[in-house]
Scaffold this active site. Structure first.
Site, PDB file in Angstrom:
ATOM      1  N   ASP A 181     -29.533  11.447  23.414  1.00  0.00           N
ATOM      2  CA  ASP A 181     -29.354  10.725  24.823  1.00  0.00           C
ATOM      3  C   ASP A 181     -28.867   9.523  24.369  1.00  0.00           C
ATOM      4  O   ASP A 181     -28.814   8.714  25.084  1.00  0.00           O
ATOM      5  CB  ASP A 181     -30.998  10.171  25.113  1.00  0.00           C
ATOM      6  CG  ASP A 181     -31.718  10.165  23.860  1.00  0.00           C
ATOM      7  OD1 ASP A 181     -31.159   9.325  22.911  1.00  0.00           O
ATOM      8  OD2 ASP A 181     -32.867  10.967  23.565  1.00  0.00           O
ATOM      9  N   LYS A 232     -31.076   4.255  14.309  1.00  0.00           N
ATOM     10  CA  LYS A 232     -30.903   5.647  14.420  1.00  0.00           C
ATOM     11  C   LYS A 232     -29.985   6.025  13.139  1.00  0.00           C
ATOM     12  O   LYS A 232     -30.003   7.026  12.459  1.00  0.00           O
ATOM     13  CB  LYS A 232     -30.158   6.035  15.663  1.00  0.00           C
ATOM     14  CG  LYS A 232     -31.201   6.240  16.683  1.00  0.00           C
ATOM     15  CD  LYS A 232     -31.841   7.617  16.611  1.00  0.00           C
ATOM     16  CE  LYS A 232     -32.845   8.053  17.667  1.00  0.00           C
ATOM     17  NZ  LYS A 232     -33.417   9.361  17.430  1.00  0.00           N
TER      18      LYS A 232
HETATM   19  C1  LIG Z   1     -33.815   3.304  20.706  1.00  0.00           C
HETATM   20  C2  LIG Z   1     -34.629   4.523  20.568  1.00  0.00           C
HETATM   21  N1  LIG Z   1     -36.032   4.212  19.970  1.00  0.00           N
HETATM   22  C3  LIG Z   1     -36.931   5.355  19.974  1.00  0.00           C
HETATM   23  C4  LIG Z   1     -36.821   6.423  19.862  1.00  0.00           C
HETATM   24  C5  LIG Z   1     -37.530   7.721  19.778  1.00  0.00           C
HETATM   25  O1  LIG Z   1     -37.411   8.402  18.726  1.00  0.00           O
HETATM   26  P1  LIG Z   1     -37.875   9.590  18.597  1.00  0.00           P
HETATM   27  O2  LIG Z   1     -37.242  11.014  19.446  1.00  0.00           O
HETATM   28  O3  LIG Z   1     -37.529  10.167  17.043  1.00  0.00           O
HETATM   29  O4  LIG Z   1     -39.302   9.593  18.726  1.00  0.00           O
HETATM   30  C6  LIG Z   1     -35.049   6.606  20.235  1.00  0.00           C
HETATM   31  C7  LIG Z   1     -34.675   8.151  20.186  1.00  0.00           C
HETATM   32  O5  LIG Z   1     -33.524   8.622  20.611  1.00  0.00           O
HETATM   33  C8  LIG Z   1     -34.187   5.517  20.666  1.00  0.00           C
HETATM   34  O6  LIG Z   1     -33.030   5.874  20.749  1.00  0.00           O
END
Ligand SMILES: Cc1ncc(COP(=O)(O)O)c(C=O)c1O
Length: 415
Positions: free
Chosen positions: A133, A85
């Site tokens: 989140d 992130k």
């Molecule tokens: C660890 C992790 N993987 C995948 C995602 C998914 O990313 P996106 O919301 O850009 O699809 C998130 C989103 O917060 C995440 O925290």
């Protein structure tokens, strides 16, 4: 082929609008492009602590799943934040500040200019705000601290106390609101409008196209790294990537599409059963909002509304979508931590392992193998998007801490 997961149930939908022969075109270029990647890579690679994350081969799992190879892009150690992130949220914070400095002074600045403190009188007046989140808020808070502005983060009731603490540790004010992630997005947007703050969302659903595009362009750096790390520069045949609002998936699919054109991997989007907004949208042929209880252990993926900015890339660019259960994610976290099938143990968090879980489920199912064209010569890439970002939850699920699992991994690689 052996059954690797106890949970066998999943849902699968082929994307009827997938256009494999199509070139990366104008509609996609308008969102993510080579120039944007260059700027993001130059900036992010100058930050303290930057290094490409590892692309780990899992030959044991590949044998067990009867494919040629499985590569796992392990984002667990990215900038010490535990997930991919910071590439997006912190980069978008920088771009937000740079835009404000440019508006007031006419100067184009980089992170280096901010580190010298030259613009602190302007930066001091800026507050960035985001809904999260967990991981996105942590990355925005980390960026705000690195660049010196204020930060307010909105979370919803399901976000764990440990994730809240991790955000607050970077000096951000954390505000908890009732409802789902989508409710937190609305609260962040409304308050920012009234306070003159700058929203840095990871979704364009609220209309903030520029910031969410910057977030995605930052994510594309991880795909660019993975492309450079590919053995023999050979593209994977399949990519399994998890989605919340779709920013990560669109960035990875977009980057592979730009690099390999029609030889790009078949991309499968993986989501929790409770929050399959991409799954339902592919089924309907248009963006669909999923409502109701979005709750999932895969907290980062518990989103009911996709980001409209991702649609022009994933509608033609993704091959299929799947939804999986929390049990499949738990099984996969344990399987990775145990180094099952003889592979090096890996710390993968709840959302982080969803792509791998989707692949394992698909590989165990004859019909889905045929639908995806999965054969013994297939080369699989999965994006391990987080490590133990919630250390307490990780220990409860796996029975050991992330450090304990990593210690075994280091011992094995030294043996
Ligand atoms: C660890 C992790 N993987 C995948 C995602 C998914 O990313 P996106 O919301 O850009 O699809 C998130 C989103 O917060 C995440 O925290």
């Amino acid at each position: 082929m052996i059954d690797l997961l106890t949970e066998q149930a999943f849902s699968f939908v082929a994307n009827p609008d997938a256009v494999v022969p199509q070139k990366y075109g104008h509609d996609q270029e308008a969102i993510l492009n080579a120039q944007g990647l260059l700027a993001a890579r130059k900036e992010i690679s100058s930050w303290p602590g930057y290094q490409p994350t590892p692309l780990v081969a899992l030959p044991g799992l590949a044998r067990a799943a009867d494919v040629n190879s499985v590569l796992y892009k392990d984002e667990g150690q990215r900038f010490g934040l535990g997930s991919f992130k910071p590439l997006g949220g912190a980069y978008a914070v920088l771009r937000t500040i740079a835009k404000e400095v440019h508006r007031l002074t006419g100067k184009h600045i980089t992170a280096e200019d901010l580190r010298t403190g030259d613009y602190h009188d302007i930066v001091d007046t800026i507050t960035v705000c985001a809904a999260t989140d967990g991981n996105h808020g942590r990355s925005v808070a980390w960026g705000a601290r690195m660049f010196g502005c204020s930060c307010v983060i909105y979370i919803n009731e399901a976000v764990t106390a440990s994730r809240e603490k991790a955000i607050a540790a970077y000096g951000a004010e954390v505000r908890r609101v009732p409802g789902s992630f989508d409710d937190a997005v609305r609260a962040a947007s409304l308050t920012s409008d009234s306070q003159g703050w700058h929203v840095v969302p990871d979704t364009a659903a609220g209309g903030n196209i520029e910031a969410s595009r910057n977030v995605m362009q930052g994510y594309a750096v991880l795909a660019d790294e993975a492309i450079k790390q590919l053995p023999f520069a050979t593209p994977p045949s399949h990519l399994f990537v998890q989605a919340g609002v779709g920013g990560l998936a669109a960035a990875v699919v977009g980057q592979f599409w730009q690099a390999f054109g029609t030889d790009r991997p078949k991309a499968v989007i993986v989501e929790p059963h409770s929050a399959g907004c991409w799954f339902e949208s592919f089924k309907a042929g248009e963006p669909v909002v999923v409502s109701g209880e979005l709750d999932s252990l895969m907290a980062g993926l518990a989103c009911g509304e996709l980001s409209p900015l991702c649609w022009p890339i994933l509608k033609p660019g993704a091959f299929a979508a799947m939804t999986i259960s929390d049990t499949a994610a738990i099984d996969t976290m344990r399987l990775l931590a145990d180094g099952k099938s003889g592979d090096q143990p890996i710390v993968g968090g709840e959302s982080g392992v969803a792509g791998l879980a989707g692949f394992l489920l698909a590989s165990q199912d004859r019909k889905t193998r045929a639908q995806l064209g999965l054969y013994s010569d297939s080369r699989i890439l999965v994006i391990g998007s987080e490590g133990n970002t919630d250390p307490q939850a990780y220990r409860e699920i796996v029975g050991r801490s992330g450090d304990e699992v990593r210690a075994i991994s280091i011992e094995e690689s030294c043996a």
